[in-house]
Design a protein around this motif. Structure first.
Motif, PDB file in Angstrom:
ATOM      1  N   LYS A  19       0.738  -1.621  -0.140  1.00 55.01           N
ATOM      2  CA  LYS A  19       0.004   0.108   0.332  1.00 55.01           C
ATOM      3  C   LYS A  19       0.843   1.508  -0.213  1.00 55.01           C
ATOM      4  CE  LYS A  19      -3.396  -2.292   2.443  1.00 55.01           C
ATOM      5  NZ  LYS A  19      -3.909  -3.671   2.090  1.00 55.01           N
ATOM      6  N   ALA A  20       1.818   1.267   0.684  1.00 55.15           N
ATOM      7  CA  ALA A  20       2.327   2.480   0.911  1.00 55.15           C
ATOM      8  C   ALA A  20       3.402   2.467  -0.241  1.00 55.15           C
ATOM      9  CB  ALA A  20       3.761   2.217   1.599  1.00 55.15           C
ATOM     10  N   ALA A  36      11.579  11.801  -1.397  1.00 56.56           N
ATOM     11  CA  ALA A  36      10.475  11.702  -1.983  1.00 56.56           C
ATOM     12  C   ALA A  36       9.434  10.968  -0.938  1.00 56.56           C
ATOM     13  CB  ALA A  36      10.385  11.378  -3.417  1.00 56.56           C
ATOM     14  N   TRP A  37      10.220   9.665  -0.973  1.00 59.96           N
ATOM     15  CA  TRP A  37       9.221   8.361  -0.539  1.00 59.96           C
ATOM     16  C   TRP A  37       9.146   8.775   0.753  1.00 59.96           C
ATOM     17  CZ3 TRP A  37       6.861   4.512  -0.195  1.00 59.96           C
ATOM     18  CH2 TRP A  37       7.156   2.697   1.210  1.00 59.96           C
ATOM     19  N   ALA A  38       9.897   9.651   1.789  1.00 63.65           N
ATOM     20  CA  ALA A  38       9.816   9.825   3.005  1.00 63.65           C
ATOM     21  C   ALA A  38       8.743  10.981   3.144  1.00 63.65           C
ATOM     22  CB  ALA A  38      11.101  10.445   4.539  1.00 63.65           C
ATOM     23  N   GLU A  39       8.633  11.664   2.310  1.00 63.50           N
ATOM     24  CA  GLU A  39       7.049  12.855   2.067  1.00 63.50           C
ATOM     25  C   GLU A  39       5.831  12.168   1.822  1.00 63.50           C
ATOM     26  OE1 GLU A  39       4.681  16.399   1.531  1.00 63.50           O
ATOM     27  OE2 GLU A  39       6.138  15.566   3.106  1.00 63.50           O
ATOM     28  N   SER A  40       5.844  11.089   1.132  1.00 60.38           N
ATOM     29  CA  SER A  40       4.947  10.106   0.772  1.00 60.38           C
ATOM     30  C   SER A  40       4.269   9.658   1.645  1.00 60.38           C
ATOM     31  CB  SER A  40       5.019   8.893  -0.732  1.00 60.38           C
ATOM     32  OG  SER A  40       3.713   8.085  -1.002  1.00 60.38           O
ATOM     33  N   LEU A  41       5.341   8.716   2.162  1.00 61.92           N
ATOM     34  CA  LEU A  41       4.341   9.036   4.011  1.00 61.92           C
ATOM     35  C   LEU A  41       3.885   9.441   5.159  1.00 61.92           C
ATOM     36  CD1 LEU A  41       8.262   6.269   4.997  1.00 61.92           C
ATOM     37  CD2 LEU A  41       5.857   5.584   3.936  1.00 61.92           C
ATOM     38  N   ARG A  42       4.771  10.328   4.687  1.00 63.33           N
ATOM     39  CA  ARG A  42       3.458  11.351   5.141  1.00 63.33           C
ATOM     40  C   ARG A  42       2.403  11.479   5.485  1.00 63.33           C
ATOM     41  NH1 ARG A  42       2.002  16.269   5.016  1.00 63.33           N
ATOM     42  NH2 ARG A  42       2.675  16.669   2.913  1.00 63.33           N
ATOM     43  N   ARG A  43       2.080  11.887   4.258  1.00 62.41           N
ATOM     44  CA  ARG A  43       1.135  13.069   3.665  1.00 62.41           C
ATOM     45  C   ARG A  43       0.163  11.614   3.100  1.00 62.41           C
ATOM     46  NH1 ARG A  43      -1.424  12.748  -1.321  1.00 62.41           N
ATOM     47  NH2 ARG A  43      -2.445  14.893  -1.858  1.00 62.41           N
ATOM     48  N   ASP A  44      -0.046  10.481   2.499  1.00 63.03           N
ATOM     49  CA  ASP A  44      -0.332   9.698   2.417  1.00 63.03           C
ATOM     50  C   ASP A  44       0.543   8.359   3.527  1.00 63.03           C
ATOM     51  OD1 ASP A  44      -1.927  10.946   0.746  1.00 63.03           O
ATOM     52  OD2 ASP A  44      -0.806  11.072  -0.614  1.00 63.03           O
ATOM     53  N   PRO A  45       0.324   7.689   3.927  1.00 61.22           N
ATOM     54  CA  PRO A  45       0.064   7.110   5.378  1.00 61.22           C
ATOM     55  C   PRO A  45      -0.556   5.834   4.764  1.00 61.22           C
ATOM     56  CG  PRO A  45      -0.334   8.138   6.290  1.00 61.22           C
ATOM     57  CD  PRO A  45      -0.678   8.866   5.428  1.00 61.22           C
ATOM     58  N   PRO A  46      -0.298   4.217   4.142  1.00 61.93           N
ATOM     59  CA  PRO A  46      -0.656   3.755   4.073  1.00 61.93           C
ATOM     60  C   PRO A  46      -2.005   3.087   5.419  1.00 61.93           C
ATOM     61  CG  PRO A  46       1.375   2.597   4.259  1.00 61.93           C
ATOM     62  CD  PRO A  46       1.302   4.202   4.795  1.00 61.93           C
ATOM     63  N   VAL A  47      -1.256   2.667   6.862  1.00 64.15           N
ATOM     64  CA  VAL A  47      -1.873   2.424   7.827  1.00 64.15           C
ATOM     65  C   VAL A  47      -2.741   3.863   8.412  1.00 64.15           C
ATOM     66  CG1 VAL A  47      -2.054   1.917  10.223  1.00 64.15           C
ATOM     67  CG2 VAL A  47      -1.011   0.848   8.253  1.00 64.15           C
ATOM     68  N   GLY A  80      -2.971   9.387   9.696  1.00 64.67           N
ATOM     69  CA  GLY A  80      -3.574   9.993   8.854  1.00 64.67           C
ATOM     70  C   GLY A  80      -3.599  11.912   9.343  1.00 64.67           C
ATOM     71  N   ALA A  81      -4.776  11.859  10.662  1.00 64.65           N
ATOM     72  CA  ALA A  81      -4.693  13.407  11.122  1.00 64.65           C
ATOM     73  C   ALA A  81      -3.004  13.894  11.294  1.00 64.65           C
ATOM     74  CB  ALA A  81      -5.543  13.312  11.703  1.00 64.65           C
ATOM     75  N   ALA A  82      -2.822  13.259  12.159  1.00 67.84           N
ATOM     76  CA  ALA A  82      -1.003  13.219  12.565  1.00 67.84           C
ATOM     77  C   ALA A  82      -0.607  14.288  11.610  1.00 67.84           C
ATOM     78  CB  ALA A  82      -0.690  13.080  13.053  1.00 67.84           C
ATOM     79  N   SER A  83      -0.285  13.803  10.701  1.00 65.01           N
ATOM     80  CA  SER A  83       0.882  13.656   9.585  1.00 65.01           C
ATOM     81  C   SER A  83       0.561  14.857   8.239  1.00 65.01           C
ATOM     82  CB  SER A  83       0.381  12.176   8.303  1.00 65.01           C
ATOM     83  OG  SER A  83       1.032  11.199   9.211  1.00 65.01           O
ATOM     84  N   ARG A  84      -0.993  15.249   8.716  1.00 64.42           N
ATOM     85  CA  ARG A  84      -1.173  16.557   8.140  1.00 64.42           C
ATOM     86  C   ARG A  84      -1.688  18.007   8.913  1.00 64.42           C
ATOM     87  NH1 ARG A  84      -4.455  15.473   2.126  1.00 64.42           N
ATOM     88  NH2 ARG A  84      -3.342  13.404   1.865  1.00 64.42           N
ATOM     89  N   ASP A  85      -1.100  17.860  10.222  1.00 63.58           N
ATOM     90  CA  ASP A  85      -1.097  18.742  11.327  1.00 63.58           C
ATOM     91  C   ASP A  85      -0.282  19.887  10.710  1.00 63.58           C
ATOM     92  OD1 ASP A  85      -1.250  20.381  13.717  1.00 63.58           O
ATOM     93  OD2 ASP A  85      -1.014  18.697  14.959  1.00 63.58           O
ATOM     94  N   PRO A  86      -1.347  21.665  10.185  1.00 59.10           N
ATOM     95  CA  PRO A  86      -0.277  22.255   9.986  1.00 59.10           C
ATOM     96  C   PRO A  86      -0.263  23.059  11.382  1.00 59.10           C
ATOM     97  CG  PRO A  86      -3.216  23.102  10.666  1.00 59.10           C
ATOM     98  CD  PRO A  86      -2.779  21.658  10.285  1.00 59.10           C
ATOM     99  N   ARG A 117      -4.941   3.216   4.096  1.00 56.83           N
ATOM    100  CA  ARG A 117      -5.337   4.039   2.595  1.00 56.83           C
ATOM    101  C   ARG A 117      -4.517   4.346   1.105  1.00 56.83           C
ATOM    102  NH1 ARG A 117      -9.452   7.905   1.971  1.00 56.83           N
ATOM    103  NH2 ARG A 117      -9.348   9.480   0.661  1.00 56.83           N
ATOM    104  N   PHE A 118      -4.824   3.440   0.876  1.00 58.33           N
ATOM    105  CA  PHE A 118      -4.395   3.874  -0.911  1.00 58.33           C
ATOM    106  C   PHE A 118      -5.111   3.435  -2.375  1.00 58.33           C
ATOM    107  CE2 PHE A 118      -5.769  -0.540   0.053  1.00 58.33           C
ATOM    108  CZ  PHE A 118      -5.262  -1.514  -1.150  1.00 58.33           C
TER     109      PHE A 118
END
Length: 354
Positions: free
Chosen positions: A201-202, A231-242, A271-277, A343-344
């Motif tokens: 999924k990641a 870029a991989w780490a940023e994808s894990l941040r914005r769209d974590p698979p779990v 998912g919420a924490a990874s997009r915390d402004p 989520r994927f």
């Protein structure tokens, strides 16, 4: 991972969706941020009264298509609330979730890269893992290079993690796939490395993010060392698979919005924490050059699964564009992520020949 398994907390610490009929589900009301309490006789989630506001649930209808609206409300108004559908207290702010994932006062489950997982590791050679990831990725890419259209989720992401493990441990690929589906991969590759589904999924999330801008994807291949890893780490941040992990408090813990008693299940909205402004600038944007990136999918310790996931992402990108230099998303197609626990994108349609 299935988004609709049986109710409760899974042995590995991920959340599972309780099977609960709407009429049976108690609701959480709050008289203000953090003032959640259980009310079994209140109306359904989403209803409002002049004096009270209902805390939304990550499992509300429609959350699978767009969980970010729910996450935003929880972060801003309900940093601590009890969700009867998850049967757990819910944390959604980065500071709280990051703490709960590592603090010894929270127990039950761990991520690859967390200290406890070192006890399950098998000996690995990084050079051998790199070679296995590269060989598997290039074989898979060549298999789809001649097609008019392909689905990278079904034809590539679904196979690369299992195939890499098979190559790394010296098991014939056809046998490895049987063992993986029989849940015996960890016996061969170790508990962390045997967790194939999260890496699938990641990887799908990563390819979806980079292929939206084909020229940007090509630039990553020519960028200095470490650009793809970033870029991989940023994808894990914005769209974590779990999106949701579950822990249990071993002691009373003070968090944003209140105090969680000892012995309570706690759902961590990764998912919420990874997009915390409060933690990330422009958090909804995928920025492979982000300077404030920080992902919560994996811990920071040494772990072959974490290493392997990064290698699979790197060689996936290299192999796909080596075998298909004109690769691009199919005309009119845009990846759509779905799911509330994991989520994927379910599909990633591409034109191998451009």
């Amino acid at each position: 991972m299935n988004d609709e398994p049986n109710a409760g907390i899974r042995p590995d610490g991920w959340a599972s969706v309780p099977r609960m009929e709407p009429a049976q589900a108690p609701r959480v009301w709050a008289n203000g941020p953090g003032a959640a309490r259980l009310r079994p006789d209140t109306p359904f989630v989403g209803e409002r009264s002049p004096s009270r506001t209902v805390a939304p649930s990550p499992l509300d209808p429609g959350a699978g298509r767009d969980p970010h609206r729910v996450h935003r409300v929880l972060r801003e108004q309900f940093p601590l609330t009890y969700d009867p559908l998850l049967r757990a207290w819910v944390l959604s702010r980065y500071a709280d979730v990051a703490t709960a994932l590592t603090d010894s006062r929270f127990t039950h489950g761990h991520r690859p890269g967390d200290p406890p997982c070192a006890q399950t590791h098998v000996a690995v050679d990084e050079a051998e893992l790199r070679s296995a990831a590269a060989r598997t990725a290039f074989v898979l890419a060549r298999r789809i290079a001649g097609r008019r259209q392909a689905d990278l989720v079904a034809d590539f992401c679904h196979w690369l993690p299992a195939g890499t493990v098979a190559a790394a441990v010296g098991v014939p690929y056809r046998d490895m796939m049987r063992l993986v589906r029989g849940r015996a991969a960890s016996a061969l590759a170790g508990q962390c490395t045997g967790q194939i589904a999260v890496r699938e999924k990641a990887l799908a999330n990563f390819l979806a993010n980079v292929l939206v801008d084909r020229e940007h994807a090509l630039a990553l291949l020519d960028a200095p060392a470490g650009a793809i890893a970033r870029a991989w780490a940023e994808s894990l941040r914005r769209d974590p698979p779990v999106q949701i992990a579950v822990r249990r408090t071993g002691a009373e813990v003070r968090v944003s919005g209140g105090t969680i008693p000892a012995g309570e299940p706690v759902a961590l909205l990764i998912g919420a924490a990874s997009r915390d402004p409060e933690r990330f600038r422009d958090p909804d944007r995928y920025d492979p050059l982000r300077e404030d990136a920080d992902q919560l999918t994996y811990g920071r310790g040494s772990c072959p699964a974490v290493l392997l996931a990064g290698l699979e992402a790197e060689y996936a990108l290299r192999a796909l564009f080596h075998a298909m230099p004109r690769l691009r998303l199919a005309e009119g197609f845009r990846p759509e992520h779905a799911g509330v626990i994991t989520r994927f994108p379910r599909n990633l349609l591409v034109r191998p020949g451009g």
